[in-house]
Structures are given as C-alpha cells and as structure tokens.
Design an enzyme around this catalytic site. Structure first.
Site, PDB file in Angstrom:
ATOM      1  CD  GLU A 171     -11.335  -0.489 -11.694  1.00 27.87           C
ATOM      2  OE1 GLU A 171     -10.878  -1.613 -11.999  1.00 27.87           O
ATOM      3  OE2 GLU A 171     -11.699   0.346 -12.529  1.00 27.87           O
TER       4      GLU A 171
ATOM      5  CB  ILE B  94      -0.943  -0.005   1.215  1.00 27.25           C
ATOM      6  CG1 ILE B  94      -1.796  -1.281   1.198  1.00 27.25           C
ATOM      7  CG2 ILE B  94      -1.818   1.233   1.215  1.00 27.25           C
ATOM      8  CD1 ILE B  94      -2.645  -1.456  -0.052  1.00 27.25           C
TER       9      ILE B  94
END
Length: 736
Positions: free
Chosen positions: A696, A620
């Site tokens: 998404e 991340i």
C-alpha cells in the site's frame, strides 16, 4: 511465541533465501491459466447448480410485492430466494451492508432475489421474469449537500480518535506568516479487480464449505457465521488464489452469503458470481471525501500550524474514511488539529480500499505542501526535509522505530534528476507538450497482528507450511516458502506452502499492509518450535544448533533433516503474539514519489512519462515481488490521479459507470516504465523478521506527485480529482 523485546540477530538474518529475488511460486500456474480461482473449482461438490443475483432497481425504498411465479416455472429453475424464504439474516462486524433487501432497500443493486437453476444461462434468463414492485423513498446521494449534517463520529474507521488537538491550532494559524487554506476533493473509487466476486457453497449437515475469493479468512468465518446465525466453527472457507482484491474482498460480500443461503434452500451446492455491472453498486468502494487543509509556516519554512478536516459519507452505521491518519504522523508542527466528519448517504457502502485513509488523505495534504513550498519560495523536497520529525508529532515521548524518510526524499531527488526541475511553472516545452516534474511524500502504517502456522517435516526432508494466509497476487506463497527455508536451512524448492484454508492456523490475512509482516512472523515462530523439537531429539542445544544445507549441526556432529524424520513426520504449530512495542514506538513505512508528466498545450491530454518510487519498509523479503507490489500501486495511483471516478446520478442515487467500459482504469498505453527502489533498513521493533508491508505504500503519494507535476507543467492547479482536461483546459497558458 511472544514478541515483546527488540529483535536481535536470528536465523533469518543469514539472508541466504530471505531477501532474494525468487520467482513467485505460482507464476507458472497463472501464466498458463492453471491456477484455480473461486469460480473455477471443478469436482469439489457434486450435482452443482447456479445462482444469479437480481439487484434492486431503486436506491431507497421498500419492496411492496415480489412475483416469482414465472421465474420459478422457467426451464431448469430450482428456486428463487428472497427475504421471504431466506430466513433471518444478521450483519457482520466489518461491513454494515445487508446482503439481501428484506424488504427495505438500502441502496441501488442491493440484492433482492437469487434465482437458482441447473445452468447459469437458465438462472440468468429466469431472473428477467421476476417482478418486483417498490415504494420509492427520498434518498441522500450528494455528499456536498450533507456537509452541514455530518457530525464527528465517535470512532474512526480503523480505531483511534476522530478528532485530535495539539497546542492551539487556530491561534497559531492566525499568527502564521504564510498560510495555505484550500479544499480538495477525492471522488468515489472502485476496486475494479480483475476477478469478480465468486463463491461455490456446499452444506454438510449444519456445516458449510465455501470455495470463494476472500482476503481475510478469520473475518470471513466470523462474519458469515454472524450473518447466517451459525457458529464460526461451522464455516470453512477455501481461497487458494485470488485475482486481486485491494480491500474489496476483505471479508464477506453478497456472493458468499447468498450462495450459502441458496445452497441451503435447494439442498445442493450452488455456484454464484457477481456479474461485473452489479459489482460497483452491490459491493463496497472507496468513498468520496471533501478535505480542507490549513497550513501555517514561518518565513524560514517551519510549519507552525497543521490542520486537516475531512468529510465522507456512508450507509447508516458505516465507517469513516480516516484521511487524517497521514497528517497526524508525517510532519512536525507544534500546533495541530485533525477532524473527520461522517454524513449518512444512501449509496453502496464505503469501506476499505488499498491504503484506506492514507491514500486519499495524501492526495490532499501533499498538494497543500506543494502550495506552501511555492508560497515560501522553497524547493518542495527541501521544505519536506525541513519539517521532518523523529517522534510522533502528537506524542513527542513516542519515537519512530525507524524513519529513513529523509533518505527516501534525497535518494529519490538524486536518482530522478530533481535538480533539473524549473521552479516556475510552464517553462519546459517539448513541441506541443508542456513538461513538468512533481513529487510527494508517502507514509503508510505498519500494522502487525497475531499469526500462526503449522510446519511438517516429512521423512523425505520436505517442509510443508500451512497457514490460512491468502495470496491476492502479492506473492504470499513465495515469502512463506522463503521464511521457512531460511529458518530450517533447506533450499526453497524443499518447502511447500499451503495457504487459503480457514482450517489452517489463523493469520490476519491479506489486508491493511499487515499480511507479509504477520505471516512471516508466524512461520518464524512455528519454525523455531520445530528447531527445538529436532534439536531435542538429537540431544543438541537448540540455541546453538545450526540448520544449514538440509542438516542440523552442533558440536562437531551433524545429521540430515531426512534422517531426523526417518521414523515419521514431525509436526509442530505455533503463533507469534505481540506485546507493547507498538505502543512504545510509532511504527510506519515511508517513501517518496517522483513523476514527470507532459500536458498537450492544445488538447489538455496528460501523459505520464516516467515515475520513481523510493520506499522504506523494513527488511524487503523478496525484492522481485516487492517491486511488483510497488509498481502495481504506482499504476493504481495513475488511475486515481487522472481517470478514476464513480459518477453518481444524484437524482436516482446510483453509480452510473458501473462497469469497466465506463469506469476508466489505466491500460498499458497509459503507463511508462516505472522505477522502484528500496532503502536498506531493518526494523527490530516490528518482529523477529524485521520486515514491514509495502503493497500500500506503493500507492500513497503517487496521485499528488502527478498532480504537482501537472501544475509544474502548466501553472494550473487542479484540486478536484481526477485531473481531467475539463477542469483546466480553459486555463492553459497560451502557446504560440
């Protein structure tokens, strides 16, 4: 730079800047209203005028007459552009829609004219004076009526097969001890982004510059060049900030094409925006799908048959909605079949909308999994864990590069308090409210593509990174700054990111959940090249030199980057290209969504009380911006589950609720506090940065988690989205 072996340790792994929750670079600009969006550029083109699009008043037919004389005589009007004076127009590669009816009309609100005037108000007023006669033709507007005439297309929307078979699905399904065979419907949905499509176009000889809202520069220059019949090198696109896209601004839309055409006709710069009521029928949308899921399982819960058939519709030559993507990758099962069919419909084009394929596909699959778990008497989380797989179910020789799917499920169940769920529906009351818990799995592909960057080290020690990557509200500026700062050992405040200009090195842009992974890999490549140049200037070993605290250090020596560039700026450019690792490994992102809902026992009103997303998406890059993306996807999932539907007038053939008054999306009162957490993982098969996209993934699986929670609350199963009270009110349990 070529990436074709698994990534080892490299400068990004220090994580002094990358991985940290830095505020977004443009946050102050946006919160103070000073970020410049496409329609707001002032002074970029002198003597500007305004265009106003007139959309077709029929859904299928042919223009038989156009009378523009009154409009052309109106105050301030410079011209009216129609197919008669626009010149020949081609079609782009990604969208099949034609940007101007000429003279055939393909769908309602397809542009038929553009009025150009000195002011916007004059152009709008004159548009009402254009007289157009049509010869109507019968159209096809109802997917349900076209199922028998929907063939299997040769290729899916985003590549890959449209039909797959592993083992003997039909026999395995017939022999299964437990089966599910249900049909689920996901309606047409609109992108409904805040910023409308808008463009300012200006010509200089045979070159055109457009300030516009577009997600993917490389597709935009290609497609605008194809439509206008000019080399893509003659097209420059500038898109510094985009007010949301969700795929709807992936490439060229009518505002960009018609602003460029109008500017060429009047020989002046033209500013043009799509008015909100025309956007829904004029641009692309997520197309309706009808999906049949068949599952077969043994008594102990092992899936033996997995079948997924899906129907969608589109303009002739358009793409399918690849709803079977997730079914092909998510669960084990020896016997499998997937098939997508495509009908021809005379509605606005269906195309990419956030997580195309996976989002609507999971809206069906994850309800079916819940239904099977109930038949088996198994906990839905444990049922999914039992059917986990470490290899591609369609290709057992292809392992997943990383797959912490079970960890997502277990972490989510633990944090959400899943063990308090009552397996039997309709058992939990809170006054007049029926309360239920639901969950669903999430999966989204992790594509990555060639991406380049240019890095400049100036004599003041500032790094400037240039790349055509766009920022659609995702934090692209910030992760570019973080990557460069980490690679070169400087504070993030010493990095300037310049994005959204097609003259900069090419990336795949913002779309398909590939932007972050791709652009940071490109910045990595350019910075590695800069490190080599700097080290060579100093006589240092580039492989051993350390770039820390604004200095280069090697063998007891050090020099500041400011001194290295004292004699002039150092500029390098490179790109990251990818080898065959994506063929060797199945590379995906995974997650799990949990929801608690309350359903009013008397009115059927549904309220989402809390939600949790657990996501695994490689490294991340910025926990703050990543969380923002996930909770944005979760919010969008609430809309898909409970309210979003483009309603079709099947007699006249258009989307009736074509504005934000009639097309409902979630507002603040609909959304509780959302929780999003990330599994700590890196994926060395994706890139040297080891990061995947996440924007998404935050959407996929949300809607079915809510649907399953509604069932757990009420005992009423709704298989047609959105889950509105008219579909279940008469079936609610009697409450005394």
């Amino acid at each position: 730079m070529k990436f074709d072996t698994l990534a080892g340790r490299n400068p990004v792994d220090r994580l002094s800047v990358v991985g940290q929750p830095h505020d977004r670079f443009e946050a102050k600009l946006k919160t103070t209203g000073t970020a410049t969006y496409a329609y707001e550029y002032h002074g970029v083109a002198p003597n500007i005028c305004y265009g106003y699009i007139l959309g077709a008043g029929v859904s299928k037919g042919r223009i038989t007459a156009i009378d523009t004389r009154q409009a052309e005589a109106a105050p301030g009007v410079l011209t009216v552009v129609t197919y008669r004076n626009a010149g020949p127009l081609g079609v782009g590669k990604f969208y099949v829609q034609r940007m101007l009816a000429s003279p055939d009309v393909d769908h309602y609100h397809q542009p038929v004219a553009v009025v150009v005037a000195e002011t916007f108000e004059q152009a709008r007023a004159a548009a009402s004076l254009v007289r157009i006669d049509y010869a109507r033709r019968a159209g096809r507007f109802d997917l349900g009526a076209q199922l028998a005439r929907a063939p299997v297309p040769q290729q899916a929307a985003f590549g890959g097969p449209t039909e797959t078979h592993v083992g003997d699905f039909e026999q395995a399904y017939s022999d299964a001890e437990f089966t599910v065979d249900e049909t689920y419907t996901v309606p047409d949905q609109a992108h409904a982004m805040m910023e409308p499509h808008a463009t300012i176009a200006a010509w200089d000889g045979d070159h055109v510059t457009c300030w516009t809202a577009i997600q993917q520069m490389n597709w935009g220059t290609r497609d605008l060049g194809l439509i206008l019949g000019i080399p893509r090198e003659n097209v420059r696109l500038i898109s510094n900030f985009i007010g949301g896209g969700f795929g709807g601004k992936g490439t060229v839309q009518s505002d960009l094409v018609l602003a460029a055409i109008a500017a060429k006709v009047v020989r002046r710069p033209v500013k043009l925006a799509l008015q909100r009521p025309i956007m829904f029928n004029n641009t692309i949308h997520r197309p309706k799908t009808i999906q049949r899921i068949r599952l077969g399982a043994t008594r102990d819960g092992k899936l033996t048959a997995v079948g997924h058939e899906s129907w969608s519709g589109n303009l002739a030559g358009g793409r399918t909605e690849p709803t079977t993507l997730s079914t092909r990758m998510l669960y084990a099962g020896a016997n499998r079949m997937t098939r997508v069919r495509l009908a021809t419909l005379d509605l606005a084009e269906g195309n990419a909308m956030r997580a195309p394929g996976e989002a609507p596909g999971l809206m069906a699959l994850e309800i079916a999994m819940d239904e099977m778990a109930e038949k088996l008497g198994m906990d839905p989380v444990e049922f999914r864990i039992l059917n986990d797989t470490k290899v591609d179910p369609e290709n057992p020789d292809r392992p997943f590069s990383s797959r912490p799917f079970v960890e997502c499920l277990r972490t989510g169940a633990d944090r959400f308090g899943w063990n308090a769920r009552k397996a039997k529906p309709g058992q939990v009351r809170d006054g007049h409210w029926l309360v239920g818990l639901g969950m669903a799995s999430a999966i989204r592909g992790a594509p990555i593509a060639r991406a380049g960057a240019r890095v400049r080290l100036d004599r003041s020690g500032v790094l400037t990174v240039e790349t055509d990557m766009t920022d659609i509200g995702t934090g692209s500026y910030t992760i570019v700054q973080q990557t460069a700062a980490e690679m070169m050992g400087v504070p993030i405040e010493r990095v300037v990111a310049r994005l959204g200009d097609s003259r900069f090195p090419e990336t795949p842009g913002s779309g398909g959940q590939q932007g972050a992974a791709s652009v940071t890999a490109g910045v990595y490549a350019a910075c590695m090249k800069l490190r080599q140049v700097v080290a060579q200037r100093l006589g240092f070993d580039a492989a051993e030199a350390e770039f820390i605290a604004g200095e280069v250090r090697f063998g007891g020596r050090s020099m500041s980057l400011t001194d290295v560039a004292a004699d002039g700026d150092i500029v390098v450019e490179d790109s990251m290209e990818f080898g065959g690792l994506s063929r060797q490994f199945a590379i995906q992102t995974f997650g799990a969504h949990f929801a608690e809902v309350a359903v009013n026992a008397f009115t059927g009103e549904i309220r989402v009380r809390r939600m949790l997303a657990v996501c695994a998406a490689g490294r991340i890059l910025n926990t703050k911006t990543a969380r923002s993306q996930v909770i944005g996807g979760m919010t969008m999932g609430v809309g898909a589950a409970l309210m979003e539907e483009m309603s079709i007038d099947k007699r006249l053939g258009f989307f009736v609720n074509h504005d934000l008054a009639g097309y409902e999306v979630p507002v603040h009162a609909d959304i509780p506090h959302l929780d999003a957490v990330f599994i700590d993982e890196v994926d060395p098969a994706i890139s040297p940065v080891k990061a995947k996209g996440v924007g998404e993934l935050g959407l996929t699986g949300v809607a079915p988690a809510i649907a399953n929670a509604v069932y757990n609350a009420t005992g009423v199963r709704v298989r047609q989205y959105p889950i509105t009270l008219d579909k279940f009110l008469d079936r609610l349990p009697v409450v005394t």
